[in-house]
Scaffold this motif. Structure first.
Motif, short mmCIF file in Angstrom:
data_model
loop_
_atom_site.label_atom_id
_atom_site.label_comp_id
_atom_site.label_asym_id
_atom_site.label_seq_id
_atom_site.Cartn_x
_atom_site.Cartn_y
_atom_site.Cartn_z
N VAL A 162 15.38 -16.27 -29.55
CA VAL A 162 14.81 -16.61 -28.24
C VAL A 162 13.99 -17.89 -28.34
O VAL A 162 14.08 -18.75 -27.46
CB VAL A 162 13.98 -15.43 -27.67
N TYR A 163 13.23 -18.04 -29.41
CA TYR A 163 12.44 -19.26 -29.54
C TYR A 163 13.34 -20.50 -29.62
O TYR A 163 13.16 -21.46 -28.89
CB TYR A 163 11.51 -19.22 -30.75
N ILE A 164 14.34 -20.45 -30.48
CA ILE A 164 15.22 -21.61 -30.64
C ILE A 164 16.01 -21.88 -29.36
O ILE A 164 16.15 -23.03 -28.94
CB ILE A 164 16.15 -21.44 -31.86
N MET A 165 16.51 -20.83 -28.72
CA MET A 165 17.28 -21.03 -27.50
C MET A 165 16.39 -21.48 -26.34
O MET A 165 16.83 -22.27 -25.50
CB MET A 165 18.05 -19.75 -27.14
N THR A 166 15.15 -21.03 -26.31
CA THR A 166 14.21 -21.52 -25.29
C THR A 166 13.91 -22.99 -25.53
O THR A 166 13.88 -23.79 -24.59
CB THR A 166 12.90 -20.69 -25.29
N LEU A 167 13.74 -23.35 -26.78
CA LEU A 167 13.53 -24.75 -27.14
C LEU A 167 14.73 -25.59 -26.69
O LEU A 167 14.57 -26.63 -26.04
CB LEU A 167 13.32 -24.86 -28.66
N TYR A 168 15.91 -25.13 -27.01
CA TYR A 168 17.16 -25.82 -26.64
C TYR A 168 17.26 -25.98 -25.12
O TYR A 168 17.54 -27.08 -24.61
CB TYR A 168 18.34 -25.01 -27.18
N ASN A 169 17.05 -24.90 -24.37
CA ASN A 169 17.18 -24.97 -22.93
C ASN A 169 16.07 -25.79 -22.28
O ASN A 169 16.29 -26.44 -21.25
CB ASN A 169 17.25 -23.57 -22.33
N THR A 170 14.88 -25.80 -22.89
CA THR A 170 13.80 -26.65 -22.39
C THR A 170 14.18 -28.12 -22.55
O THR A 170 13.96 -28.92 -21.64
CB THR A 170 12.48 -26.34 -23.14
N VAL A 171 14.77 -28.45 -23.68
CA VAL A 171 15.21 -29.83 -23.90
C VAL A 171 16.32 -30.20 -22.92
O VAL A 171 16.30 -31.29 -22.34
CB VAL A 171 15.67 -30.03 -25.37
N LEU A 172 17.28 -29.30 -22.71
CA LEU A 172 18.36 -29.59 -21.75
C LEU A 172 17.80 -29.81 -20.34
O LEU A 172 18.22 -30.73 -19.64
CB LEU A 172 19.37 -28.45 -21.72
N ALA A 173 16.85 -28.96 -19.94
CA ALA A 173 16.30 -29.06 -18.59
C ALA A 173 15.45 -30.32 -18.42
O ALA A 173 15.52 -30.98 -17.38
CB ALA A 173 15.46 -27.82 -18.27
N ALA A 174 14.66 -30.66 -19.44
CA ALA A 174 13.76 -31.81 -19.34
C ALA A 174 14.47 -33.13 -19.62
O ALA A 174 14.03 -34.18 -19.17
CB ALA A 174 12.59 -31.65 -20.30
N GLY A 175 15.54 -33.06 -20.38
CA GLY A 175 16.25 -34.29 -20.74
C GLY A 175 15.54 -35.08 -21.81
O GLY A 175 15.91 -36.22 -22.11
N THR A 176 14.51 -34.49 -22.42
CA THR A 176 13.75 -35.17 -23.47
C THR A 176 13.24 -34.14 -24.47
O THR A 176 13.10 -32.96 -24.15
CB THR A 176 12.58 -35.98 -22.87
N PHE A 177 12.97 -34.61 -25.68
CA PHE A 177 12.48 -33.73 -26.75
C PHE A 177 11.28 -34.40 -27.39
O PHE A 177 11.40 -35.46 -27.99
CB PHE A 177 13.60 -33.51 -27.77
N THR A 178 10.12 -33.78 -27.24
CA THR A 178 8.89 -34.32 -27.81
C THR A 178 8.20 -33.23 -28.62
O THR A 178 8.62 -32.06 -28.59
CB THR A 178 7.92 -34.81 -26.71
N GLU A 224 11.30 -13.52 -21.58
CA GLU A 224 12.69 -13.52 -22.06
C GLU A 224 12.80 -12.78 -23.39
O GLU A 224 13.77 -12.05 -23.60
CB GLU A 224 13.22 -14.95 -22.21
N TYR A 225 11.81 -12.95 -24.25
CA TYR A 225 11.85 -12.26 -25.55
C TYR A 225 11.89 -10.75 -25.35
O TYR A 225 12.70 -10.06 -25.98
CB TYR A 225 10.64 -12.65 -26.42
N ILE A 226 11.05 -10.23 -24.49
CA ILE A 226 11.02 -8.78 -24.26
C ILE A 226 12.36 -8.31 -23.70
O ILE A 226 12.93 -7.32 -24.18
CB ILE A 226 9.86 -8.40 -23.32
N ILE A 227 12.89 -9.04 -22.72
CA ILE A 227 14.17 -8.66 -22.12
C ILE A 227 15.29 -8.74 -23.15
O ILE A 227 16.11 -7.81 -23.26
CB ILE A 227 14.48 -9.55 -20.89
N ILE A 228 15.33 -9.82 -23.91
CA ILE A 228 16.40 -10.00 -24.91
C ILE A 228 16.28 -8.97 -26.02
O ILE A 228 17.29 -8.43 -26.48
CB ILE A 228 16.39 -11.44 -25.45
#
Length: 156
Positions: free
Chosen positions: A20-36, A50-54
């Motif tokens: 969940v952490y890695i996929m949240t990181l990935y989707n945050t980058v996709l949504a923002a269009g940037t990685f900082t 999402e972690y609880i649900i997953i």
């Protein structure tokens, strides 16, 4: 691997957290269009519901579904790594299917375009989730599990 219900809960919790952490990181980058650097913290802060649900989906649904389909491909007597990979692959297939519903809700809402949005979300997440599970989350979770419970499943 896990021999008791408690061990299954621990193993699923660790694996789900990593994924969940890695996929949240990935989707945050996709949504923002940037990685900082701030993206790491944003993903950590935004992942808990999402972690609880997953975790619940993984423990009660995906683990059973994955084992059902995996043992249609491999047999209990096969090499352990083949069994592990089969279970991991089918876990990703089922977890991404469930998690993509959340992704569509967060990204687009439930609209008349649900099906196309779902398929795009599923594909984007699957191509990331499979290698993450096979090469990062799975090995780390198994290593942590073995360090706590030992190879035979008994506490070290």
């Amino acid at each position: 691997m896990p021999k008791t219900k408690f061990q299954s809960v621990v193993f699923t919790a660790v694996t789900a957290w990593i994924m969940v952490y890695i996929m949240t990181l990935y989707n945050t980058v996709l949504a923002a269009g940037t990685f900082t650097n701030a993206t790491f913290l944003a993903a950590l802060k935004g992942m808990w519901i999402e972690y609880i649900i997953i975790f619940l989906c993984a423990f009660f649904i995906s683990s059973r579904v994955a084992k059902y389909f995996a043992f249609r491909v491999v047999q209990p007597g096969d090499r352990p790594i083949a069994i592990i990979f089969a279970i991991q692959i089918f876990t990703v297939v089922s977890q991404v299917a469930l998690a993509s519903i959340l992704g569509v809700y967060h990204g687009y809402g439930f609209t008349s375009q649900f099906l196309p949005n779902y398929l795009v979300t599923y594909c984007k997440n699957f191509v990331m989730a499979l290698p993450v599970q096979l090469f990062i989350a799975g090995p780390i979770a198994r290593g942590l599990f073995r360090s706590v419970f030992g190879r035979d499943g008994k506490r070290s």
